[in-house]
Design an enzyme around this catalytic site. Structure first.
Site, PDB file in Angstrom:
ATOM      1  N   LYS A 115       0.798  -1.259  -0.019  1.00  8.97           N
ATOM      2  CA  LYS A 115       0.031  -0.059   0.076  1.00  8.97           C
ATOM      3  C   LYS A 115       0.795   1.117  -0.145  1.00  8.97           C
ATOM      4  O   LYS A 115       0.579   2.188  -0.662  1.00  8.97           O
ATOM      5  CB  LYS A 115      -1.016  -0.043   1.261  1.00  8.97           C
ATOM      6  CG  LYS A 115      -2.064  -0.953   0.816  1.00  8.97           C
ATOM      7  CD  LYS A 115      -3.028  -0.939   1.975  1.00  8.97           C
ATOM      8  CE  LYS A 115      -4.296  -1.993   1.622  1.00  8.97           C
ATOM      9  NZ  LYS A 115      -5.042  -2.397   2.719  1.00  8.97           N
ATOM     10  N   LYS A 174      -6.121  -8.164 -11.320  1.00 11.04           N
ATOM     11  CA  LYS A 174      -6.724  -8.732 -10.272  1.00 11.04           C
ATOM     12  C   LYS A 174      -7.903  -7.791  -9.945  1.00 11.04           C
ATOM     13  O   LYS A 174      -8.055  -6.763  -9.857  1.00 11.04           O
ATOM     14  CB  LYS A 174      -6.083  -8.722  -8.978  1.00 11.04           C
ATOM     15  CG  LYS A 174      -6.672  -9.608  -7.721  1.00 11.04           C
ATOM     16  CD  LYS A 174      -5.947  -9.071  -6.606  1.00 11.04           C
ATOM     17  CE  LYS A 174      -6.763  -9.727  -5.232  1.00 11.04           C
ATOM     18  NZ  LYS A 174      -7.001  -8.584  -4.304  1.00 11.04           N
ATOM     19  N   LYS A 187     -11.553  -3.606  -5.946  1.00 12.91           N
ATOM     20  CA  LYS A 187     -12.262  -2.505  -5.555  1.00 12.91           C
ATOM     21  C   LYS A 187     -11.400  -1.197  -5.973  1.00 12.91           C
ATOM     22  O   LYS A 187     -11.766  -0.298  -6.074  1.00 12.91           O
ATOM     23  CB  LYS A 187     -12.989  -2.291  -4.121  1.00 12.91           C
ATOM     24  CG  LYS A 187     -14.259  -3.000  -3.964  1.00 12.91           C
ATOM     25  CD  LYS A 187     -14.535  -3.177  -2.366  1.00 12.91           C
ATOM     26  CE  LYS A 187     -13.999  -4.316  -1.769  1.00 12.91           C
ATOM     27  NZ  LYS A 187     -13.973  -4.873  -0.463  1.00 12.91           N
TER      28      LYS A 187
HETATM   29  P1  ADP Z   1     -10.508  -5.708  -2.786  1.00 16.15           P
HETATM   30  O1  ADP Z   1      -9.229  -6.101  -3.439  1.00 16.15           O
HETATM   31  O2  ADP Z   1     -11.849  -5.705  -3.925  1.00 16.15           O
HETATM   32  O3  ADP Z   1     -10.543  -4.383  -1.847  1.00 16.15           O
HETATM   33  P2  ADP Z   1     -10.478  -7.330  -0.475  1.00 16.15           P
HETATM   34  O4  ADP Z   1      -9.155  -7.201  -0.527  1.00 16.15           O
HETATM   35  O5  ADP Z   1     -11.420  -6.659   0.409  1.00 16.15           O
HETATM   36  O6  ADP Z   1     -11.154  -7.069  -1.880  1.00 16.15           O
HETATM   37  O7  ADP Z   1     -11.090  -8.913  -0.341  1.00 16.15           O
HETATM   38  C1  ADP Z   1     -11.855  -9.489   0.401  1.00 16.15           C
HETATM   39  C2  ADP Z   1     -11.566 -11.020   0.259  1.00 16.15           C
HETATM   40  O8  ADP Z   1     -11.831 -11.285  -1.299  1.00 16.15           O
HETATM   41  C3  ADP Z   1     -10.222 -11.480   0.156  1.00 16.15           C
HETATM   42  O9  ADP Z   1     -10.572 -12.810   1.267  1.00 16.15           O
HETATM   43  C4  ADP Z   1      -9.686 -11.570  -1.071  1.00 16.15           C
HETATM   44  O10 ADP Z   1      -8.896 -12.823  -0.971  1.00 16.15           O
HETATM   45  C5  ADP Z   1     -10.987 -12.127  -1.864  1.00 16.15           C
HETATM   46  N1  ADP Z   1     -10.694 -11.435  -3.199  1.00 16.15           N
HETATM   47  C6  ADP Z   1     -10.706 -10.304  -3.519  1.00 16.15           C
HETATM   48  N2  ADP Z   1     -10.530  -9.912  -4.963  1.00 16.15           N
HETATM   49  C7  ADP Z   1     -10.515 -11.205  -5.224  1.00 16.15           C
HETATM   50  C8  ADP Z   1     -10.287 -11.651  -6.712  1.00 16.15           C
HETATM   51  N3  ADP Z   1      -9.990 -10.891  -7.735  1.00 16.15           N
HETATM   52  N4  ADP Z   1      -9.815 -12.887  -6.788  1.00 16.15           N
HETATM   53  C9  ADP Z   1      -9.941 -13.769  -5.767  1.00 16.15           C
HETATM   54  N5  ADP Z   1     -10.240 -13.455  -4.673  1.00 16.15           N
HETATM   55  C10 ADP Z   1     -10.402 -12.383  -4.292  1.00 16.15           C
END
Ligand code: ADP
Ligand code: TRP
Length: 319
Positions: free
Chosen positions: A110, A189, A192
Protein backbone atom coordinates in the site's frame (compact mmCIF):
# COMPACT_ATOMS: atom_id res chain seq x y z
CA UNK A 1 -14.35 -26.35 14.20
CA UNK A 2 -14.71 -22.69 14.93
CA UNK A 3 -14.31 -20.79 11.65
CA UNK A 4 -13.85 -17.03 11.63
CA UNK A 5 -13.93 -14.69 8.69
CA UNK A 6 -13.99 -10.91 8.30
CA UNK A 7 -14.78 -8.80 5.30
CA UNK A 8 -14.10 -5.09 4.94
CA UNK A 9 -16.96 -2.76 4.07
CA UNK A 10 -14.85 -0.79 1.66
CA UNK A 11 -17.05 -0.71 -1.45
CA UNK A 12 -19.43 -2.78 -3.51
CA UNK A 13 -18.67 -6.47 -3.27
CA UNK A 14 -17.77 -8.10 -6.55
CA UNK A 15 -17.56 -11.52 -8.11
CA UNK A 16 -13.86 -11.70 -7.17
CA UNK A 17 -14.88 -11.48 -3.50
CA UNK A 18 -17.66 -13.98 -4.08
CA UNK A 19 -15.78 -16.69 -5.97
CA UNK A 20 -12.50 -15.98 -4.18
CA UNK A 21 -13.79 -16.00 -0.62
CA UNK A 22 -17.46 -15.63 0.20
CA UNK A 23 -18.71 -18.73 -1.58
CA UNK A 24 -16.26 -20.95 0.30
CA UNK A 25 -17.07 -19.23 3.59
CA UNK A 26 -20.74 -19.84 3.00
CA UNK A 27 -20.04 -23.52 2.38
CA UNK A 28 -17.94 -23.82 5.52
CA UNK A 29 -20.73 -22.53 7.76
CA UNK A 30 -22.75 -25.71 7.24
CA UNK A 31 -20.30 -28.01 9.03
CA UNK A 32 -18.63 -25.60 11.40
CA UNK A 33 -19.31 -23.03 14.04
CA UNK A 34 -19.16 -19.86 11.96
CA UNK A 35 -18.12 -16.44 13.30
CA UNK A 36 -18.40 -13.95 10.42
CA UNK A 37 -18.12 -10.20 10.79
CA UNK A 38 -17.99 -6.90 8.96
CA UNK A 39 -14.54 -5.42 9.55
CA UNK A 40 -15.46 -1.76 9.87
CA UNK A 41 -12.56 -0.84 12.20
CA UNK A 42 -10.25 -2.12 9.49
CA UNK A 43 -12.02 -0.04 6.86
CA UNK A 44 -11.23 3.10 8.88
CA UNK A 45 -7.54 2.68 8.03
CA UNK A 46 -8.30 4.07 4.58
CA UNK A 47 -10.22 7.09 5.96
CA UNK A 48 -13.57 6.49 4.24
CA UNK A 49 -16.28 9.11 4.03
CA UNK A 50 -18.59 8.49 7.06
CA UNK A 51 -21.81 8.41 5.03
CA UNK A 52 -20.27 6.01 2.56
CA UNK A 53 -18.91 3.80 5.32
CA UNK A 54 -22.33 3.58 6.96
CA UNK A 55 -23.87 2.58 3.62
CA UNK A 56 -21.10 0.08 2.84
CA UNK A 57 -21.62 -1.65 6.18
CA UNK A 58 -25.32 -2.18 5.46
CA UNK A 59 -24.49 -3.26 1.91
CA UNK A 60 -22.10 -5.96 3.10
CA UNK A 61 -24.71 -7.20 5.55
CA UNK A 62 -27.33 -7.33 2.79
CA UNK A 63 -24.94 -9.02 0.37
CA UNK A 64 -23.85 -11.69 2.80
CA UNK A 65 -27.37 -12.48 3.97
CA UNK A 66 -28.68 -12.51 0.39
CA UNK A 67 -25.89 -14.86 -0.68
CA UNK A 68 -26.88 -17.36 1.98
CA UNK A 69 -25.34 -16.52 5.32
CA UNK A 70 -27.39 -18.49 7.82
CA UNK A 71 -28.08 -15.99 10.59
CA UNK A 72 -29.50 -18.63 12.93
CA UNK A 73 -26.47 -20.81 12.79
CA UNK A 74 -23.64 -18.40 12.11
CA UNK A 75 -22.74 -15.52 14.42
CA UNK A 76 -22.74 -12.43 12.18
CA UNK A 77 -21.88 -8.99 13.53
CA UNK A 78 -20.32 -5.60 13.01
CA UNK A 79 -16.76 -5.53 14.36
CA UNK A 80 -17.20 -2.12 16.03
CA UNK A 81 -20.17 -3.42 18.04
CA UNK A 82 -17.66 -5.47 20.02
CA UNK A 83 -15.19 -2.82 21.25
CA UNK A 84 -13.44 -5.46 23.39
CA UNK A 85 -11.52 -6.13 20.16
CA UNK A 86 -9.73 -2.79 20.43
CA UNK A 87 -8.72 -3.45 24.02
CA UNK A 88 -7.29 -6.79 23.01
CA UNK A 89 -5.51 -5.07 20.10
CA UNK A 90 -3.68 -2.81 22.54
CA UNK A 91 -2.63 -5.65 24.82
CA UNK A 92 -1.43 -7.68 21.83
CA UNK A 93 0.42 -4.62 20.46
CA UNK A 94 2.55 -4.72 23.57
CA UNK A 95 3.89 -8.19 22.77
CA UNK A 96 4.26 -7.53 19.02
CA UNK A 97 7.77 -6.70 17.81
CA UNK A 98 7.95 -3.76 15.40
CA UNK A 99 9.94 -5.90 12.96
CA UNK A 100 7.05 -8.34 12.59
CA UNK A 101 4.76 -5.58 11.33
CA UNK A 102 7.48 -3.96 9.22
CA UNK A 103 7.75 -7.20 7.28
CA UNK A 104 4.05 -7.28 6.34
CA UNK A 105 3.77 -7.15 2.56
CA UNK A 106 0.24 -5.79 2.37
CA UNK A 107 1.40 -2.70 4.30
CA UNK A 108 4.49 -2.36 2.14
CA UNK A 109 2.39 -2.76 -1.03
CA UNK A 110 0.00 0.00 0.00
CA UNK A 111 2.87 2.35 0.77
CA UNK A 112 4.49 1.47 -2.56
CA UNK A 113 1.21 2.37 -4.28
CA UNK A 114 1.64 5.88 -2.91
CA UNK A 115 -0.73 5.72 0.05
CA UNK A 116 0.36 7.86 3.00
CA UNK A 117 0.21 5.33 5.82
CA UNK A 118 -1.38 6.07 9.18
CA UNK A 119 -0.65 4.19 12.37
CA UNK A 120 -3.89 2.21 11.97
CA UNK A 121 -2.70 0.81 8.65
CA UNK A 122 0.61 -0.21 10.20
CA UNK A 123 -1.15 -1.81 13.16
CA UNK A 124 -3.80 -3.45 10.92
CA UNK A 125 -2.43 -6.99 11.38
CA UNK A 126 -2.61 -6.66 15.18
CA UNK A 127 -6.29 -5.69 14.95
CA UNK A 128 -6.78 -8.71 12.70
CA UNK A 129 -4.97 -10.90 15.22
CA UNK A 130 -7.30 -9.61 17.95
CA UNK A 131 -10.32 -10.51 15.78
CA UNK A 132 -9.07 -14.03 15.40
CA UNK A 133 -7.74 -14.63 18.91
CA UNK A 134 -10.68 -13.08 20.80
CA UNK A 135 -12.88 -15.92 19.55
CA UNK A 136 -10.37 -18.78 19.91
CA UNK A 137 -10.81 -19.30 16.17
CA UNK A 138 -9.45 -22.58 14.90
CA UNK A 139 -9.74 -22.04 11.17
CA UNK A 140 -9.50 -18.79 9.24
CA UNK A 141 -10.38 -19.07 5.57
CA UNK A 142 -8.63 -16.35 3.59
CA UNK A 143 -7.39 -15.58 0.11
CA UNK A 144 -3.68 -16.09 -0.52
CA UNK A 145 -3.14 -12.34 -0.04
CA UNK A 146 -4.08 -12.68 3.64
CA UNK A 147 -1.94 -15.70 4.48
CA UNK A 148 0.79 -13.59 6.01
CA UNK A 149 -1.69 -11.97 8.39
CA UNK A 150 -2.61 -15.38 9.76
CA UNK A 151 1.07 -16.22 10.24
CA UNK A 152 1.48 -12.93 12.10
CA UNK A 153 -1.52 -13.84 14.25
CA UNK A 154 0.07 -17.15 15.16
CA UNK A 155 3.34 -15.38 15.98
CA UNK A 156 1.57 -12.85 18.20
CA UNK A 157 -0.39 -15.59 19.99
CA UNK A 158 2.89 -17.46 20.47
CA UNK A 159 4.63 -14.40 21.97
CA UNK A 160 1.68 -13.84 24.26
CA UNK A 161 1.50 -17.44 25.45
CA UNK A 162 5.28 -17.62 25.97
CA UNK A 163 5.25 -14.46 28.01
CA UNK A 164 2.08 -14.94 30.05
CA UNK A 165 1.24 -18.65 29.87
CA UNK A 166 -1.10 -20.59 27.60
CA UNK A 167 -4.09 -18.32 27.05
CA UNK A 168 -4.71 -17.93 23.33
CA UNK A 169 -5.49 -20.50 20.64
CA UNK A 170 -3.21 -20.59 17.58
CA UNK A 171 -5.40 -20.63 14.45
CA UNK A 172 -4.80 -22.56 11.25
CA UNK A 173 -5.17 -20.79 7.97
CA UNK A 174 -7.32 -22.32 5.31
CA UNK A 175 -6.21 -20.93 2.00
CA UNK A 176 -9.02 -20.57 -0.43
CA UNK A 177 -7.07 -21.47 -3.50
CA UNK A 178 -9.65 -23.52 -5.33
CA UNK A 179 -10.24 -20.50 -7.54
CA UNK A 180 -7.29 -18.65 -8.96
CA UNK A 181 -7.30 -14.89 -8.72
CA UNK A 182 -10.40 -13.59 -10.50
CA UNK A 183 -9.40 -11.06 -13.17
CA UNK A 184 -11.12 -7.70 -13.44
CA UNK A 185 -12.38 -6.11 -16.66
CA UNK A 186 -8.92 -4.64 -17.31
CA UNK A 187 -7.15 -7.98 -16.81
CA UNK A 188 -5.56 -7.06 -13.48
CA UNK A 189 -6.77 -8.74 -10.26
CA UNK A 190 -10.39 -7.73 -9.74
CA UNK A 191 -10.33 -5.24 -6.88
CA UNK A 192 -12.38 -2.37 -5.52
CA UNK A 193 -9.23 -0.28 -5.54
CA UNK A 194 -8.67 -0.73 -9.30
CA UNK A 195 -12.16 0.24 -10.42
CA UNK A 196 -12.28 -2.89 -12.58
CA UNK A 197 -14.92 -4.93 -10.80
CA UNK A 198 -18.04 -6.79 -11.83
CA UNK A 199 -20.40 -6.15 -8.92
CA UNK A 200 -22.92 -9.00 -8.75
CA UNK A 201 -25.71 -6.82 -7.38
CA UNK A 202 -25.54 -4.13 -10.04
CA UNK A 203 -28.60 -3.90 -12.27
CA UNK A 204 -28.72 -6.14 -15.35
CA UNK A 205 -28.00 -3.28 -17.77
CA UNK A 206 -24.97 -2.13 -15.85
CA UNK A 207 -23.69 -5.70 -15.54
CA UNK A 208 -23.97 -6.21 -19.29
CA UNK A 209 -22.20 -2.94 -19.99
CA UNK A 210 -19.39 -3.79 -17.61
CA UNK A 211 -18.90 -7.26 -19.05
CA UNK A 212 -18.82 -5.93 -22.62
CA UNK A 213 -15.90 -3.71 -21.50
CA UNK A 214 -13.64 -6.64 -20.59
CA UNK A 215 -10.26 -6.20 -22.21
CA UNK A 216 -9.31 -8.84 -24.81
CA UNK A 217 -6.47 -9.10 -27.28
CA UNK A 218 -6.79 -7.99 -30.89
CA UNK A 219 -6.78 -11.42 -32.57
CA UNK A 220 -9.09 -11.10 -35.61
CA UNK A 221 -12.42 -12.97 -35.48
CA UNK A 222 -11.44 -15.67 -37.97
CA UNK A 223 -8.20 -16.68 -36.23
CA UNK A 224 -7.92 -19.30 -33.44
CA UNK A 225 -7.59 -17.94 -29.92
CA UNK A 226 -6.06 -19.26 -26.72
CA UNK A 227 -8.81 -19.52 -24.08
CA UNK A 228 -6.30 -19.80 -21.25
CA UNK A 229 -4.99 -16.32 -22.05
CA UNK A 230 -8.43 -14.72 -22.18
CA UNK A 231 -10.02 -12.79 -19.29
CA UNK A 232 -13.51 -13.53 -20.58
CA UNK A 233 -12.81 -17.27 -20.54
CA UNK A 234 -11.37 -17.07 -17.02
CA UNK A 235 -14.68 -15.57 -15.87
CA UNK A 236 -16.73 -17.99 -17.93
CA UNK A 237 -15.12 -20.84 -15.97
CA UNK A 238 -16.79 -19.52 -12.83
CA UNK A 239 -20.35 -19.52 -14.11
CA UNK A 240 -20.64 -21.93 -17.06
CA UNK A 241 -21.39 -25.63 -16.78
CA UNK A 242 -18.69 -28.09 -17.88
CA UNK A 243 -20.30 -28.94 -21.22
CA UNK A 244 -20.84 -25.37 -22.21
CA UNK A 245 -17.32 -24.48 -21.16
CA UNK A 246 -15.78 -27.11 -23.38
CA UNK A 247 -17.96 -25.95 -26.28
CA UNK A 248 -16.56 -22.44 -25.88
CA UNK A 249 -13.07 -23.83 -25.56
CA UNK A 250 -13.49 -25.51 -28.94
CA UNK A 251 -14.87 -22.34 -30.47
CA UNK A 252 -11.88 -20.36 -29.26
CA UNK A 253 -9.45 -22.89 -30.68
CA UNK A 254 -11.27 -23.29 -34.00
CA UNK A 255 -11.33 -19.57 -34.85
CA UNK A 256 -14.32 -17.78 -36.34
CA UNK A 257 -15.56 -16.65 -32.93
CA UNK A 258 -15.60 -12.99 -31.92
CA UNK A 259 -14.99 -11.93 -28.32
CA UNK A 260 -18.31 -10.04 -28.42
CA UNK A 261 -20.21 -13.36 -28.64
CA UNK A 262 -18.59 -14.92 -25.63
CA UNK A 263 -18.96 -11.70 -23.63
CA UNK A 264 -22.69 -11.63 -24.34
CA UNK A 265 -23.04 -15.20 -23.12
CA UNK A 266 -20.94 -14.44 -20.05
CA UNK A 267 -23.24 -11.53 -19.18
CA UNK A 268 -26.30 -13.80 -19.45
CA UNK A 269 -24.70 -16.44 -17.28
CA UNK A 270 -23.59 -13.98 -14.59
CA UNK A 271 -27.09 -12.49 -14.47
CA UNK A 272 -28.65 -15.97 -14.23
CA UNK A 273 -26.22 -17.13 -11.59
CA UNK A 274 -26.98 -14.24 -9.26
CA UNK A 275 -30.70 -13.86 -10.05
CA UNK A 276 -32.04 -15.71 -6.99
CA UNK A 277 -29.59 -13.87 -4.73
CA UNK A 278 -30.61 -10.54 -6.28
CA UNK A 279 -34.25 -11.32 -5.50
CA UNK A 280 -33.38 -12.23 -1.94
CA UNK A 281 -31.38 -9.02 -1.58
CA UNK A 282 -34.34 -6.92 -2.70
CA UNK A 283 -36.47 -8.59 -0.08
CA UNK A 284 -33.91 -7.80 2.60
CA UNK A 285 -33.54 -4.19 1.44
CA UNK A 286 -37.21 -3.80 2.27
CA UNK A 287 -36.70 -5.31 5.67
CA UNK A 288 -33.77 -3.44 7.19
CA UNK A 289 -35.16 -3.91 10.69
CA UNK A 290 -34.58 -7.62 10.28
CA UNK A 291 -31.02 -7.03 9.02
CA UNK A 292 -30.18 -4.70 11.91
CA UNK A 293 -31.72 -7.20 14.31
CA UNK A 294 -29.45 -9.95 12.97
CA UNK A 295 -26.37 -7.76 13.49
CA UNK A 296 -27.42 -6.79 17.00
CA UNK A 297 -28.09 -10.36 18.04
CA UNK A 298 -24.80 -11.38 16.45
CA UNK A 299 -22.95 -8.67 18.39
CA UNK A 300 -24.38 -9.95 21.67
CA UNK A 301 -23.29 -13.49 20.94
CA UNK A 302 -19.84 -12.34 19.80
CA UNK A 303 -19.42 -10.05 22.80
CA UNK A 304 -20.09 -12.88 25.23
CA UNK A 305 -17.21 -14.89 23.77
CA UNK A 306 -14.82 -11.92 23.43
CA UNK A 307 -15.48 -10.80 27.01
CA UNK A 308 -14.54 -14.18 28.35
CA UNK A 309 -11.24 -14.13 26.42
CA UNK A 310 -10.57 -10.58 27.58
CA UNK A 311 -11.07 -11.59 31.20
CA UNK A 312 -8.48 -14.34 30.81
CA UNK A 313 -6.09 -12.03 28.98
CA UNK A 314 -6.39 -9.19 31.50
CA UNK A 315 -5.80 -11.62 34.33
CA UNK A 316 -2.80 -13.14 32.58
CA UNK A 317 -1.06 -9.78 32.05
CA UNK A 318 -1.76 -8.52 35.57
CA UNK A 319 -4.56 -6.03 34.96
P1 ADP B 1 -10.64 -5.77 -2.83
O1 ADP B 1 -9.31 -6.11 -3.46
O2 ADP B 1 -11.72 -5.63 -3.83
O3 ADP B 1 -10.54 -4.61 -1.88
P2 ADP B 1 -10.61 -7.35 -0.46
O4 ADP B 1 -9.13 -7.17 -0.33
O5 ADP B 1 -11.53 -6.63 0.46
O6 ADP B 1 -11.04 -7.02 -1.96
O7 ADP B 1 -10.90 -8.91 -0.42
C1 ADP B 1 -11.88 -9.56 0.35
C2 ADP B 1 -11.73 -11.05 0.11
O8 ADP B 1 -12.00 -11.38 -1.26
C3 ADP B 1 -10.31 -11.55 0.39
O9 ADP B 1 -10.41 -12.80 1.06
C4 ADP B 1 -9.69 -11.71 -0.96
O10 ADP B 1 -8.75 -12.74 -1.00
C5 ADP B 1 -10.90 -12.05 -1.85
N1 ADP B 1 -10.69 -11.48 -3.19
C6 ADP B 1 -10.71 -10.16 -3.50
N2 ADP B 1 -10.48 -9.96 -4.81
C7 ADP B 1 -10.28 -11.19 -5.34
C8 ADP B 1 -9.99 -11.67 -6.66
N3 ADP B 1 -9.88 -10.83 -7.69
N4 ADP B 1 -9.87 -12.99 -6.84
C9 ADP B 1 -9.99 -13.84 -5.81
N5 ADP B 1 -10.26 -13.48 -4.56
C10 ADP B 1 -10.41 -12.17 -4.30
N1 TRP C 1 -7.99 -8.18 6.34
C1 TRP C 1 -9.06 -8.97 5.78
C2 TRP C 1 -9.25 -8.60 4.29
O1 TRP C 1 -8.95 -7.50 3.89
C3 TRP C 1 -10.34 -8.72 6.52
C4 TRP C 1 -10.25 -9.18 7.93
C5 TRP C 1 -10.21 -8.41 9.06
C6 TRP C 1 -10.16 -10.54 8.38
N2 TRP C 1 -10.12 -9.19 10.16
C7 TRP C 1 -10.08 -10.50 9.79
C8 TRP C 1 -10.14 -11.77 7.70
C9 TRP C 1 -9.96 -11.69 10.55
C10 TRP C 1 -10.02 -12.94 8.46
C11 TRP C 1 -9.93 -12.88 9.87
O2 TRP C 1 -9.73 -9.43 3.55
Amino acid sequence: MRVLSGIQPSGKLHIGNYFGAMRQNLKLQAENEGFYFIADYHALTSNPDPTELRQNIIDVALDYLALGLDAERTVFWRQSDVPEITELTWILSCVTPMGLLQRCTSYKDKVAQGLTPNHGLFAYPVLQAADILAFHSELVPVGADQKQHIEVTRDIAGYFNNTYGETLTLPEDHILDSVAVVPGVDGRKMSKSYDNTIAMFDGEKKLKKTIMRIVTDSTPVEEPKDPEKCNVFALLKLVAGEDELSEWENKYKAGGMGYGDVKKRLAELVIEYFRPYREKRLELENNLDYVNGVLEKGAQRAKAVAQKTLNDVRKAVGL
